[in-house]
Design a protein around this motif. Structure first.
Motif, short mmCIF file in Angstrom:
data_model
loop_
_atom_site.label_atom_id
_atom_site.label_comp_id
_atom_site.label_asym_id
_atom_site.label_seq_id
_atom_site.Cartn_x
_atom_site.Cartn_y
_atom_site.Cartn_z
N GLU A 37 0.83 -1.19 0.00
CA GLU A 37 0.00 0.00 0.00
C GLU A 37 0.88 1.26 0.00
O GLU A 37 2.11 1.19 0.05
N THR A 38 0.21 2.40 -0.02
CA THR A 38 0.89 3.70 -0.03
C THR A 38 0.70 4.40 1.30
O THR A 38 -0.38 4.32 1.90
N VAL A 39 1.74 5.06 1.77
CA VAL A 39 1.68 5.79 3.03
C VAL A 39 2.34 7.15 2.85
O VAL A 39 3.28 7.30 2.07
N THR A 40 1.82 8.14 3.57
CA THR A 40 2.37 9.50 3.51
C THR A 40 2.77 9.96 4.91
O THR A 40 1.96 9.90 5.84
N LEU A 41 4.01 10.39 5.03
CA LEU A 41 4.52 10.93 6.29
C LEU A 41 4.59 12.44 6.20
O LEU A 41 5.06 12.99 5.20
N SER A 42 4.15 13.12 7.26
CA SER A 42 4.05 14.58 7.24
C SER A 42 5.23 15.26 7.90
O SER A 42 5.83 14.72 8.83
N CYS A 43 5.52 16.46 7.43
CA CYS A 43 6.59 17.27 8.02
C CYS A 43 6.27 18.74 7.75
O CYS A 43 5.89 19.09 6.62
N THR A 44 6.40 19.57 8.75
CA THR A 44 6.32 21.01 8.56
C THR A 44 7.57 21.63 9.15
O THR A 44 8.21 21.06 10.03
N TYR A 45 7.92 22.81 8.66
CA TYR A 45 9.14 23.46 9.13
C TYR A 45 8.89 24.95 9.22
O TYR A 45 7.95 25.48 8.62
N ASP A 46 9.75 25.59 9.97
CA ASP A 46 9.61 27.03 10.17
C ASP A 46 10.93 27.69 9.78
O ASP A 46 11.98 27.33 10.32
N THR A 47 10.88 28.63 8.88
CA THR A 47 12.08 29.35 8.48
C THR A 47 11.71 30.68 7.86
O THR A 47 10.60 30.82 7.32
N SER A 48 12.63 31.60 7.93
CA SER A 48 12.44 32.88 7.26
C SER A 48 13.33 32.98 6.03
O SER A 48 13.32 33.99 5.33
N GLU A 49 14.08 31.90 5.76
CA GLU A 49 14.98 31.88 4.62
C GLU A 49 14.24 31.50 3.35
O GLU A 49 13.16 30.89 3.39
N SER A 50 14.84 31.81 2.22
CA SER A 50 14.23 31.44 0.94
C SER A 50 15.05 30.38 0.22
O SER A 50 14.54 29.70 -0.68
N VAL B 47 8.01 13.29 -2.88
CA VAL B 47 7.65 14.30 -1.89
C VAL B 47 6.58 15.21 -2.44
O VAL B 47 6.41 15.36 -3.65
N ASN B 48 5.84 15.82 -1.51
CA ASN B 48 4.91 16.89 -1.84
C ASN B 48 5.42 18.13 -1.11
O ASN B 48 5.25 18.27 0.11
N PHE B 49 6.09 19.01 -1.85
CA PHE B 49 6.72 20.19 -1.28
C PHE B 49 5.82 21.39 -1.51
O PHE B 49 5.55 21.78 -2.66
N GLN B 50 5.33 21.96 -0.43
CA GLN B 50 4.48 23.15 -0.48
C GLN B 50 5.24 24.27 0.23
O GLN B 50 5.16 24.42 1.46
N LYS B 51 5.97 25.09 -0.56
CA LYS B 51 6.86 26.07 0.04
C LYS B 51 6.10 27.13 0.84
O LYS B 51 6.51 27.50 1.94
N ALA B 52 5.01 27.62 0.31
CA ALA B 52 4.27 28.67 1.01
C ALA B 52 3.71 28.15 2.33
O ALA B 52 3.69 28.87 3.34
N ALA B 53 3.28 26.92 2.35
CA ALA B 53 2.73 26.31 3.56
C ALA B 53 3.82 25.75 4.45
O ALA B 53 3.53 25.30 5.57
#
Lengths: 114, 112
Positions: free
Chosen positions: B17-30, B66-72
């Motif tokens: 099957e398929t599984v998705t692991l979540s991650c969020t980060y906090d930064t002011s860098e671009s 990966v699903n990279f959502q830069k704004a979020a």
């Protein structure tokens, strides 16, 4: 290509004793890192070397931890005296240069302080 | 200071099957890098996949994407066709100025 070597793999000591860990990075890698990984947490950088110079040791508890990389190859990390909260896995990693994005990790040393 | 948060301490999935692991980060860098590392019981951290922040296209490595959502400030890992050998701790990591900051990890179990 040989990977990052670390020894010992396991160490058990009593509090207030001293302990040393050894790391041999991948041949030719200029940058070496020591991380502390407490059970249930992600690794935390303790110190970073570029050749034999320290780049960042801002999170190293300098009253009890010390590290050196005298010839720019092998490195040792020492704890003296150890505390119960030092129980963790100590990971060594290396990268080709300071700007290389990939770090190669060793198998770590599991330290238990009783 | 940069922080990385993995809100799922444990996940399990059926084999294949398929599984998705979540991650969020906090930064002011671009300009930065994001990584997913795998740590099996042997303790050796293995790089699974990386994403450069300036790239809009999501990184893919075989069964891993990966699903990279830069704004979020979100960076999730999708594992397709899960295999027993995928069982491990997975760590999300942020890199800026030659320094890696890791999340707390997600323990992934594969059910046969």
């Amino acid at each position: 290509e040989a990977g990052v070597a670390q020894s010992p793999r396991y160490k058990i000591i009593e509090k207030r004793q001293s302990v040393a860990f050894w790391c041999n990075p991948i041949s030719g890698h200029a940058t070496l890192y020591w991380y502390q990984q407490i059970l249930g947490q992600g690794p935390k950088l303790l110190i970073q070397f570029q050749n034999n110079g320290v780049v960042d040791d801002s999170q190293l508890p300098k009253d009890r931890f010390s590290a050196e990389r005298l010839k720019g190859v092998d490195s040792t990390l020492k704890i003296q005296p150890a505390k119960l909260e030092d129980s963790a896995v100590y990971l060594c990693a290396s990268s080709l240069t300071l700007s290389s994005y990939e770090q190669y990790f060793g198998p770590g040393t599991r330290l238990t302080v009783t | 200071a940069q922080t990385v948060t993995q809100s799922q301490p444990e996940m399990s999935v059926q084999e294949a099957e398929t599984v998705t692991l979540s991650c969020t980060y906090d930064t002011s860098e671009s300009d930065y890098y994001l990584f997913w590392y795998k740590q099996p019981p042997s303790r050796q951290m293995i790089l699974v996949i990386r994403q450069e922040a300036y790239k809009q296209q999501n990184a893919t490595e075989n069964r891993f994407s990966v699903n990279f959502q830069k704004a979020a400030k979100s960076f999730s890992l999708k594992i397709s066709d899960s295999q027993l050998g995928d069982a491990a701790m997975y760590f999300c990591a942020y890199r800026r100025a030659q320094k890696l900051v890791f999340g707390q990890g997600t323990r992934l179990t594969i059910n046969p």
